[in-house]
Scaffold this active site. Structure first.
Site, PDB file in Angstrom:
ATOM      1  N   TYR A   1      -5.651 -45.598  15.547  1.00 11.89           N
ATOM      2  CA  TYR A   1      -5.367 -45.588  14.107  1.00 11.89           C
ATOM      3  C   TYR A   1      -5.233 -44.157  13.592  1.00 11.89           C
ATOM      4  CZ  TYR A   1      -5.900 -46.671   9.117  1.00 11.89           C
ATOM      5  OH  TYR A   1      -5.713 -46.775   7.754  1.00 11.89           O
TER       6      TYR A   1
ATOM      7  N   SER B   1      -4.021 -41.971   5.727  1.00 10.88           N
ATOM      8  CA  SER B   1      -5.459 -42.246   5.670  1.00 10.88           C
ATOM      9  C   SER B   1      -6.232 -40.946   5.831  1.00 10.88           C
ATOM     10  CB  SER B   1      -5.864 -43.210   6.797  1.00 10.88           C
ATOM     11  OG  SER B   1      -7.274 -43.303   6.918  1.00 10.88           O
TER      12      SER B   1
END
Length: 255
Positions: free
Chosen positions: A153, A140
């Site tokens: 995350y 990501s």
């Protein structure tokens, strides 16, 4: 067992980027294993790919469960006779301020987003050696630049980039390539879950699009075709790389 057809194993393959990736590889003649915890969506995609003339198999897989991972990979390799590509896509997202995150929050995100890819990589390696295959990790842009409330995350995805580099070096002598993709804002289940918590999701989505130089939120296919490219002969000299696919998001200075 169907031998000689190239085969791909896609975790989180039933929805979003995973589903688009499964569809992409199927369209290119691959036998596809859809590894996901969502049986309804997984079986539906398996049926769709088969109706389109492809070879597809759904296997319920929890990437946090080591025994389940080994069983799923073994089943897929037995079914197709080989493994050419592993796509580590399964992941969960959590928006919570660092000090408000619990140990359970942290453990759940790290287990799914980092330990899961490690387990799949570990147990797919032997089969990938036989085909000189490749591994694609879906990370990501949060691994490179963070929004607020993304500690668990972002940490997991940054760790996934480190795992990509380390595994690429470990596996290079065996001609197994390992690369990572960092998607930006992509319209998937994760984004939909976030938007569902907002009072004006259409406005939020429009704001996302306005912050991206290409002027739109990405689609799962935008990622899937980069995944496929990295497995082809055209990318034969690429390993240990991180490819950012974000519409130019990280290229813009926030001034």
């Amino acid at each position: 067992m169907k031998q000689s057809q190239r085969a791909v194993f896609v975790t989180g393959g039933a929805y979003g980027i995973g589903r688009a990736t499964a569809q992409c590889f199927s369209s290119q003649g691959y036998a596809v294993t859809i590894a996901d915890i969502d049986e309804s969506r997984g079986k539906m995609l398996e049926s769709q790919l088969r109706k389109s003339g492809g070879n597809a198999l759904f296997i319920r897989t929890d990437v946090c469960d080591e025994a389940n991972v080994t069983e799923s990979l073994a089943q897929a390799i037995t079914e197709w006779g080989q493994l050419d590509v592993l796509v580590n896509n399964a992941g969960i997202e959590l928006y919570r301020r660092t000090d408000e995150s619990t140990s359970e929050d942290w453990g759940g995100v790290i287990d799914t987003n980092l330990r899961g890819p490690f387990l799949c990589t570990k147990y797919a390696f032997t089969a990938l050696c036989e085909t000189k295959g490749s591994i694609i990790n879906i990370a990501s842009v949060q691994a490179l630049a963070c929004e607020p409330n993304t500690a668990a995350y972002a940490t997991a995805k940054a760790g996934l980039l480190a795992l990509t580099r380390a595994a690429a070096l470990d596996f290079a002598p065996f001609q197994v390539r390992v690369n990572a993709i960092c998607p930006g804002a992509i319209q998937t289940g994760m984004m939909e879950s976030y938007l569902a918590t907002q009072s004006d999701p259409k406005s939020i989505l429009s704001s996302f699009a306005g912050s991206i130089p290409l002027g739109r939120v990405g689609e799962p296919d935008d990622i899937a075709w980069v995944v496929y490219f990295l497995t082809t002969d055209a990318a034969a000299y690429i390993t240990g790389a991180t490819i950012v696919v974000d519409g130019g998001l990280l290229a813009r200075l926030a001034i």
